[in-house]
Write a protein that holds these residues in place. Structure first.
Motif, short mmCIF file in Angstrom:
data_model
loop_
_atom_site.label_atom_id
_atom_site.label_comp_id
_atom_site.label_asym_id
_atom_site.label_seq_id
_atom_site.Cartn_x
_atom_site.Cartn_y
_atom_site.Cartn_z
N GLN A 134 0.84 -1.20 0.00
CA GLN A 134 0.00 0.00 0.00
C GLN A 134 0.87 1.25 0.00
O GLN A 134 0.55 2.23 -0.65
CB GLN A 134 -0.92 -0.01 1.22
CG GLN A 134 -1.71 1.28 1.44
CD GLN A 134 -2.62 1.61 0.28
OE1 GLN A 134 -3.06 0.74 -0.45
NE2 GLN A 134 -2.90 2.91 0.10
N ASP A 135 1.98 1.21 0.73
CA ASP A 135 2.95 2.30 0.77
C ASP A 135 4.33 1.65 0.62
O ASP A 135 4.81 0.97 1.53
CB ASP A 135 2.85 3.07 2.08
CG ASP A 135 3.74 4.31 2.12
OD1 ASP A 135 4.91 4.22 1.67
OD2 ASP A 135 3.29 5.35 2.63
N SER A 136 4.97 1.86 -0.53
CA SER A 136 6.20 1.13 -0.84
C SER A 136 7.35 1.49 0.08
O SER A 136 8.25 0.66 0.32
CB SER A 136 6.62 1.42 -2.29
OG SER A 136 6.89 2.80 -2.46
N ALA A 137 7.37 2.70 0.63
CA ALA A 137 8.44 3.09 1.56
C ALA A 137 8.14 2.62 2.97
O ALA A 137 9.02 2.11 3.68
CB ALA A 137 8.63 4.61 1.53
N ALA A 138 6.89 2.78 3.41
CA ALA A 138 6.51 2.42 4.78
C ALA A 138 6.66 0.93 5.04
O ALA A 138 6.89 0.52 6.18
CB ALA A 138 5.08 2.87 5.05
N ILE A 139 6.56 0.11 3.99
CA ILE A 139 6.61 -1.33 4.18
C ILE A 139 8.05 -1.85 4.33
O ILE A 139 8.27 -3.01 4.68
CB ILE A 139 5.92 -2.03 2.98
CG1 ILE A 139 5.52 -3.48 3.33
CG2 ILE A 139 6.83 -2.04 1.75
CD1 ILE A 139 4.39 -3.57 4.29
N LYS A 140 9.03 -0.99 4.11
CA LYS A 140 10.43 -1.43 4.07
C LYS A 140 10.87 -2.14 5.35
O LYS A 140 11.48 -3.22 5.30
CB LYS A 140 11.35 -0.24 3.79
CG LYS A 140 12.81 -0.61 3.65
CD LYS A 140 13.66 0.61 3.30
CE LYS A 140 15.13 0.22 3.16
NZ LYS A 140 15.98 1.40 2.79
N SER A 141 10.60 -1.56 6.49
CA SER A 141 11.04 -2.17 7.75
C SER A 141 10.33 -3.50 8.00
O SER A 141 10.92 -4.42 8.57
CB SER A 141 10.80 -1.21 8.92
OG SER A 141 9.42 -0.90 9.06
N SER A 142 9.08 -3.60 7.58
CA SER A 142 8.35 -4.86 7.75
C SER A 142 8.94 -5.95 6.88
O SER A 142 9.06 -7.11 7.30
CB SER A 142 6.87 -4.65 7.40
OG SER A 142 6.26 -3.74 8.29
N ILE A 143 9.31 -5.58 5.65
CA ILE A 143 9.95 -6.56 4.78
C ILE A 143 11.28 -7.01 5.37
O ILE A 143 11.61 -8.20 5.34
CB ILE A 143 10.13 -5.96 3.37
CG1 ILE A 143 8.77 -5.85 2.68
CG2 ILE A 143 11.09 -6.80 2.52
CD1 ILE A 143 8.80 -5.16 1.33
N GLN A 144 12.03 -6.08 5.93
CA GLN A 144 13.30 -6.43 6.56
C GLN A 144 13.07 -7.42 7.70
O GLN A 144 13.81 -8.39 7.86
CB GLN A 144 14.00 -5.18 7.08
CG GLN A 144 15.39 -5.44 7.66
CD GLN A 144 16.37 -5.90 6.60
OE1 GLN A 144 16.67 -5.18 5.65
NE2 GLN A 144 16.90 -7.12 6.76
N SER A 145 12.01 -7.19 8.48
CA SER A 145 11.69 -8.10 9.58
C SER A 145 11.39 -9.50 9.06
O SER A 145 11.82 -10.50 9.65
CB SER A 145 10.48 -7.57 10.36
OG SER A 145 10.78 -6.35 11.00
N ALA A 146 10.66 -9.57 7.97
CA ALA A 146 10.33 -10.87 7.38
C ALA A 146 11.58 -11.58 6.88
O ALA A 146 11.79 -12.78 7.14
CB ALA A 146 9.32 -10.69 6.26
N VAL A 147 12.42 -10.84 6.18
CA VAL A 147 13.65 -11.42 5.64
C VAL A 147 14.57 -11.88 6.78
O VAL A 147 15.23 -12.92 6.68
CB VAL A 147 14.36 -10.41 4.72
CG1 VAL A 147 15.75 -10.90 4.32
CG2 VAL A 147 13.52 -10.15 3.47
N LEU B 195 6.55 -1.92 -6.68
CA LEU B 195 7.91 -2.24 -6.25
C LEU B 195 8.15 -1.76 -4.82
O LEU B 195 8.36 -0.58 -4.57
CB LEU B 195 8.93 -1.62 -7.20
CG LEU B 195 10.41 -1.91 -6.93
CD1 LEU B 195 10.66 -3.40 -6.76
CD2 LEU B 195 11.28 -1.35 -8.04
N ALA B 196 8.10 -2.69 -3.89
CA ALA B 196 8.34 -2.37 -2.49
C ALA B 196 9.81 -2.09 -2.24
O ALA B 196 10.68 -2.67 -2.88
CB ALA B 196 7.89 -3.52 -1.60
N GLN B 197 10.09 -1.20 -1.31
CA GLN B 197 11.45 -0.98 -0.87
C GLN B 197 11.84 -2.06 0.14
O GLN B 197 10.99 -2.62 0.82
CB GLN B 197 11.60 0.41 -0.25
CG GLN B 197 11.36 1.55 -1.23
CD GLN B 197 11.59 2.90 -0.62
OE1 GLN B 197 12.42 3.07 0.26
NE2 GLN B 197 10.85 3.91 -1.09
#
Length: 367
Positions: free
Chosen positions: A112-125, A137-139
């Motif tokens: 929904q917000d490609s910049a705001a999702i960045k830290s969440s993606i990092q947590s998942a990774v 394209l998510a950050q």
């Protein structure tokens, strides 16, 4: 605008979505009480799917069932955990954490917000989850990205508007632009592509974001009419069909009949094209995007190489360059509805040609 490196142009493929769903949907899903697929019975073979909003009809009607069906066809013992953010980036961040807790191995995210999702993606990774960015394209450290050639789509939108304006398209002609949500990286690419075509050929006299909402687009269009005068507007670019619907209502209310673009080939948008209150849309075939994403997700789950699917690269605003697949799109107007969305099975003639649109369908050679 995202900097994109493209080594391969992928053309639009005529795909029957109805046939794809029928062929891929033979395997049954076990549903949990919250509408997602139960992962506990899958022996850890669980894939998460997070979509951004449900105001745009494509996500629930096409993307979700197509991705789920393709995953099941490729991996019969896989399950899919699903959630929709409802246009709330904080909610989507919470949904990522829920997917981590549930133990998904791969996560497909349309941010929904490609910049705001960045830290969440990092947590998942950090938990060993592979992340695939879908449509937007998510950050962050994603493994792959599947979408359309979005700047090219903006160019197609701009050219469709110029073609419809005809001789009225002069450097002095006032055009209104209602862009998408700035939090969506695709919106920036649509905008850049449209400007590439329109700048210098018409005058962009008013430009605002409509946030992908018809109500906001209507408010912005009303402001444009007030500012410019209804007789001084020669064309309107709306970044998608939902916002074009809001714009069309304002145009009709002011007795204006000017070219109006859209995107997504939504049913309502196509019907407006038949009725003459919208000029064009952009048809993006959902099945190739959904199927490629599902294939990459299953490959990541099984530790296989997915580079035969992700044949090019894309670079996000935050600088990550990732394997990508960028799919082509097709402009649609009254003349080619039959040979595009109807031919591909996106909608049936019965769905399109209801009551008040029956005569327009017949005139367009659809019935």
């Amino acid at each position: 605008m995202n900097a994109m490196t493209r080594r391969l142009a992928v053309g639009t493929v005529a795909v029957s979505i109805a046939l794809t769903m029928a062929a891929c949907g033979k395997a049954g899903d076990k549903k949990s009480s919250d509408g997602g697929n139960a992962s506990s019975s899958a022996g850890g073979k669980s894939i998460g799917l997070l979509l951004p909003e449900n105001a745009t009809t494509r996500y629930e009607k096409f993307d979700k069932p197509l991705i789920e069906a393709k995953i099941k066809s490729l991996c019969s013992d896989c399950t899919v955990e699903y959630a929709n953010a409802g246009a709330d980036p904080q909610k989507q961040a919470q949904q990522v954490q829920t997917m981590i807790t549930k133990g998904v191995k791969v996560l497909i995210v349309d941010p929904q917000d490609s910049a705001a999702i960045k830290s969440s993606i990092q947590s998942a990774v950090d938990k060993g989850i592979k992340v695939v960015a879908y449509d937007r394209l998510a950050q962050g450290p994603i493994s792959a990205y599947v979408s359309y050639d979005n700047e090219k789509i903006g160019e197609l939108q701009g050219q469709s508007l110029l073609d419809a304006m005809g001789s009225a398209a002069t450097p002095q002609a006032n055009v209104v632009m209602i862009d998408g949500d700035p939090a969506d990286p695709n919106a920036a690419m649509f905008k850049a592509g449209a400007h590439k075509v329109l700048d210098g050929k018409v005058k962009i006299a008013y430009e605002q974001s409509g946030l992908w909402k018809d109500t906001v687009a209507a408010q912005k269009m009303t402001a444009a009419v007030t500012q410019l005068g209804k007789g001084n507007i020669k064309g309107v670019y709306a970044a998608n069909d939902g916002m074009a619907g809001g714009v069309a209502t304002v145009l009709k209310g002011n007795g204006m009949n000017v070219p109006l673009t859209g995107q997504d080939a939504e049913l309502a948008g196509l019907q407006r094209i038949l009725a003459g209150t919208q000029t064009a849309t952009i048809y993006k075939p959902y099945a190739p995007e959904a199927n490629a994403t599902a294939e990459i997700a299953v490959d990541l789950l099984e530790g296989k190489d997915f580079k035969s699917v992700a044949t090019t690269t894309a670079t996000s605003v935050s600088g990550e360059t990732v394997p990508a697949l960028l799919i082509g799109a097709t402009p649609v107007n009254k003349a080619n509805i039959k040979d595009t969305v109807i031919k591909d099975g996106l909608y049936t003639t019965a769905q399109l040609c209801t009551g008040e649109f029956a005569a327009a369908c017949k005139a367009a050679g659809i019935q």
